[in-house]
Design a protein around this motif. Structure first.
Motif, short mmCIF file in Angstrom:
data_model
loop_
_atom_site.label_atom_id
_atom_site.label_comp_id
_atom_site.label_asym_id
_atom_site.label_seq_id
_atom_site.Cartn_x
_atom_site.Cartn_y
_atom_site.Cartn_z
N SER A 140 0.83 -1.20 0.00
CA SER A 140 0.00 0.00 0.00
C SER A 140 0.87 1.25 0.00
CB SER A 140 -0.91 0.02 1.24
OG SER A 140 -1.73 -1.12 1.29
N PRO A 141 0.32 2.39 -0.44
CA PRO A 141 1.09 3.63 -0.47
C PRO A 141 1.62 4.08 0.88
CG PRO A 141 -0.86 3.84 -1.86
CD PRO A 141 -0.99 2.55 -1.10
N HIS A 142 0.92 3.75 1.98
CA HIS A 142 1.41 4.21 3.28
C HIS A 142 2.63 3.42 3.74
CE1 HIS A 142 -0.81 0.74 4.80
NE2 HIS A 142 -0.31 0.94 6.01
N LEU A 143 2.99 2.36 2.99
CA LEU A 143 4.16 1.56 3.32
C LEU A 143 5.19 1.55 2.19
CD1 LEU A 143 2.42 -1.50 5.01
CD2 LEU A 143 3.74 0.28 6.15
N SER A 144 4.95 2.30 1.13
CA SER A 144 5.87 2.32 0.00
C SER A 144 5.78 3.64 -0.74
CB SER A 144 5.55 1.17 -0.97
OG SER A 144 6.20 1.35 -2.22
N THR A 145 6.91 4.35 -0.82
CA THR A 145 6.92 5.61 -1.57
C THR A 145 6.71 5.37 -3.06
OG1 THR A 145 9.34 5.41 -1.45
CG2 THR A 145 8.30 7.01 0.02
N GLU A 146 7.18 4.22 -3.58
CA GLU A 146 6.96 3.91 -4.99
C GLU A 146 5.48 3.72 -5.29
OE1 GLU A 146 9.17 3.80 -7.77
OE2 GLU A 146 10.17 5.01 -6.24
N TRP A 147 4.76 3.05 -4.37
CA TRP A 147 3.32 2.91 -4.53
C TRP A 147 2.63 4.27 -4.45
CZ3 TRP A 147 -0.01 0.24 -6.83
CH2 TRP A 147 0.00 -1.15 -6.87
N GLN A 148 3.08 5.11 -3.54
CA GLN A 148 2.46 6.43 -3.40
C GLN A 148 2.65 7.25 -4.67
OE1 GLN A 148 3.54 8.63 0.11
NE2 GLN A 148 2.21 10.34 -0.38
N LYS A 149 3.86 7.19 -5.25
CA LYS A 149 4.10 7.91 -6.50
C LYS A 149 3.17 7.42 -7.61
CE LYS A 149 9.05 8.58 -5.59
NZ LYS A 149 10.42 8.13 -5.99
N GLU A 150 2.99 6.11 -7.70
CA GLU A 150 2.12 5.55 -8.75
C GLU A 150 0.67 5.98 -8.55
OE1 GLU A 150 0.94 1.15 -10.44
OE2 GLU A 150 2.96 1.94 -10.63
N ALA A 151 0.22 5.94 -7.29
CA ALA A 151 -1.17 6.33 -7.01
C ALA A 151 -1.39 7.82 -7.27
CB ALA A 151 -1.52 5.97 -5.57
N GLU A 152 -0.38 8.63 -6.97
CA GLU A 152 -0.49 10.06 -7.24
C GLU A 152 -0.55 10.34 -8.74
OE1 GLU A 152 1.89 11.78 -3.30
OE2 GLU A 152 2.95 11.54 -5.21
N LYS A 153 0.16 9.54 -9.53
CA LYS A 153 0.21 9.76 -10.98
C LYS A 153 -1.00 9.20 -11.70
CE LYS A 153 3.28 9.17 -14.97
NZ LYS A 153 4.62 8.68 -15.41
N TYR A 154 -1.43 7.99 -11.31
CA TYR A 154 -2.47 7.29 -12.06
C TYR A 154 -3.80 7.13 -11.32
CZ TYR A 154 1.44 5.94 -15.07
OH TYR A 154 2.54 5.95 -15.89
N GLY A 155 -3.80 7.41 -10.02
CA GLY A 155 -5.01 7.19 -9.24
C GLY A 155 -5.13 5.74 -8.81
N PRO A 156 -6.22 5.39 -8.12
CA PRO A 156 -6.38 4.02 -7.61
C PRO A 156 -6.76 3.03 -8.71
CG PRO A 156 -8.34 5.30 -7.14
CD PRO A 156 -7.35 6.26 -7.73
N TYR A 157 -6.55 1.76 -8.42
CA TYR A 157 -7.05 0.70 -9.29
C TYR A 157 -8.54 0.51 -9.03
CZ TYR A 157 -2.33 -0.76 -10.58
OH TYR A 157 -1.06 -0.80 -11.08
N LEU A 158 -9.32 0.48 -10.09
CA LEU A 158 -10.76 0.26 -9.96
C LEU A 158 -11.03 -1.24 -10.03
CD1 LEU A 158 -12.04 3.14 -12.29
CD2 LEU A 158 -11.58 3.19 -9.83
N LEU A 159 -11.62 -1.77 -8.98
CA LEU A 159 -11.84 -3.21 -8.87
C LEU A 159 -13.17 -3.61 -9.51
CD1 LEU A 159 -10.70 -3.65 -5.17
CD2 LEU A 159 -9.33 -3.94 -7.23
N PRO A 160 -13.27 -4.84 -10.01
CA PRO A 160 -14.55 -5.32 -10.60
C PRO A 160 -15.71 -5.21 -9.61
CG PRO A 160 -12.76 -6.83 -11.12
CD PRO A 160 -12.20 -5.85 -10.14
N SER A 161 -15.41 -5.30 -8.32
CA SER A 161 -16.47 -5.22 -7.30
C SER A 161 -16.98 -3.81 -7.12
CB SER A 161 -15.93 -5.74 -5.97
OG SER A 161 -14.86 -4.91 -5.54
N GLY A 162 -16.29 -2.83 -7.74
CA GLY A 162 -16.69 -1.44 -7.58
C GLY A 162 -15.83 -0.69 -6.58
#
Length: 307
Positions: A140-162
């Protein structure tokens, strides 16, 4: 068997008594949270309590209320994982987590502190920073700066469940936005507190993110080397074993100095790895498996007080 034997001693105090609540602590400095076992959810350390005493990194008013319940034989709701296991007539982690911090005098020590005292931890785990060069599939972004950068650039992953995976708004809503700055109150409190608990620590473990990307990890190595007053200490890190640049060699140099000075009893490396080869690289985005393997091999060949 040791944990099972300890259980009767715990139950002589109460059927819900657990030494981990007194002597085991994990401190998440970027988000200012703590817990004494990985089953209960980490809770926020009130800054008002921290300004009174850095002991609040472990001994929060919330945690003291849970200790009171345990001494009175009541079951804290946050420990339901163990109660469900015990209700099915099995040995729960209450015994095993207590065994992690056990010594012959530990139960009497806990009773002497009661629920209002400020016992120093025997097992201390700290997460200094979310800095990480990986984007592991389950992280998750709160445990990884690389994840945070990706989420800031592309936004969250949209899951099939909504739903949404790794939505940065979650960190805001949950008050989990990491503070990695040098003026973090929790970081300042840690360095005020650490010298007071260091002499009686049995185990000190550093996690992340990737701890070898944070200067505080090496500050700990330097502190232990300069203060070899706890030669029975078990020191450890949880690492992806593939940090950038020269961090791995810097780590091995620090480890050699600690061992040569007999400043520690043992060093444990926890290699964060989920599978093998290309499959591991797929799960752990950023991993070079061959580099990781070579780094672990260097560690095993060089160290003298390690596993």
């Amino acid at each position: 068997s040791g944990a099972k034997d300890l259980l009767s001693g715990l139950n002589n105090v109460s059927s819900s008594f657990c030494l981990a609540k007194w002597f085991n602590v994990s401190v998440h400095i970027p988000t200012g949270r703590t817990h004494s076992c990985y089953h209960p959810k980490a809770h926020k350390i009130p800054k008002s309590e921290l300004l009174i005493s850095s002991d609040a990194l472990h001994n929060t008013s919330y945690k003291k209320k849970q200790r009171k319940l345990m001494l009175e034989g009541e079951r804290p709701k946050e420990c339901s994982f163990c109660w469900d296991i015990e209700d099915s007539d099995n040995i729960s982690d209450r015994a095993y987590r207590s065994f992690d911090v056990y010594s012959p005098e530990a139960i009497n020590e806990a009773l002497a502190y009661g629920f209002e005292g400020n016992p120093p931890p025997k097992y201390l785990e700290v997460n200094f920073n979310q800095a990480c060069n990986f984007k592991c599939a389950y992280c998750s972004p709160h445990l990884s700066t690389e994840w945070q950068k990706e989420a800031e650039k592309y936004g969250p992953y949209l899951l099939p469940s909504g739903g949404k995976h790794n939505d940065l708004q979650w960190m805001v809503d949950a008050n989990m936005v990491p503070d990695n700055g040098p003026n973090n109150l929790y970081l300042k409190a840690f360095w005020d507190w650490f010298p007071t608990v260091y002499p009686t620590l049995q185990t000190f473990r550093m996690t992340g993110g990737e701890p070898l990307m944070d200067k505080n990890t090496f500050k700990v190595f330097d502190y232990v080397l300069a203060n070899p007053t706890n030669p029975d200490l078990h020191l450890s890190i949880t690492s992806n074993c593939c940090p950038p640049g020269e961090q791995w060699n810097k780590f091995l140099t620090s480890l050699s100095a600690l061992e040569d000075a007999d400043a520690i009893d043992h060093f444990m490396l926890y290699c964060s790895l989920d599978s093998w080869g290309k499959q591991a690289e797929y799960i752990r985005n950023g991993l070079d498996f061959d580099v990781m393997y070579d780094n672990v091999t260097k560690f095993l060949r060089q160290g003298k007080k390690h596993s």
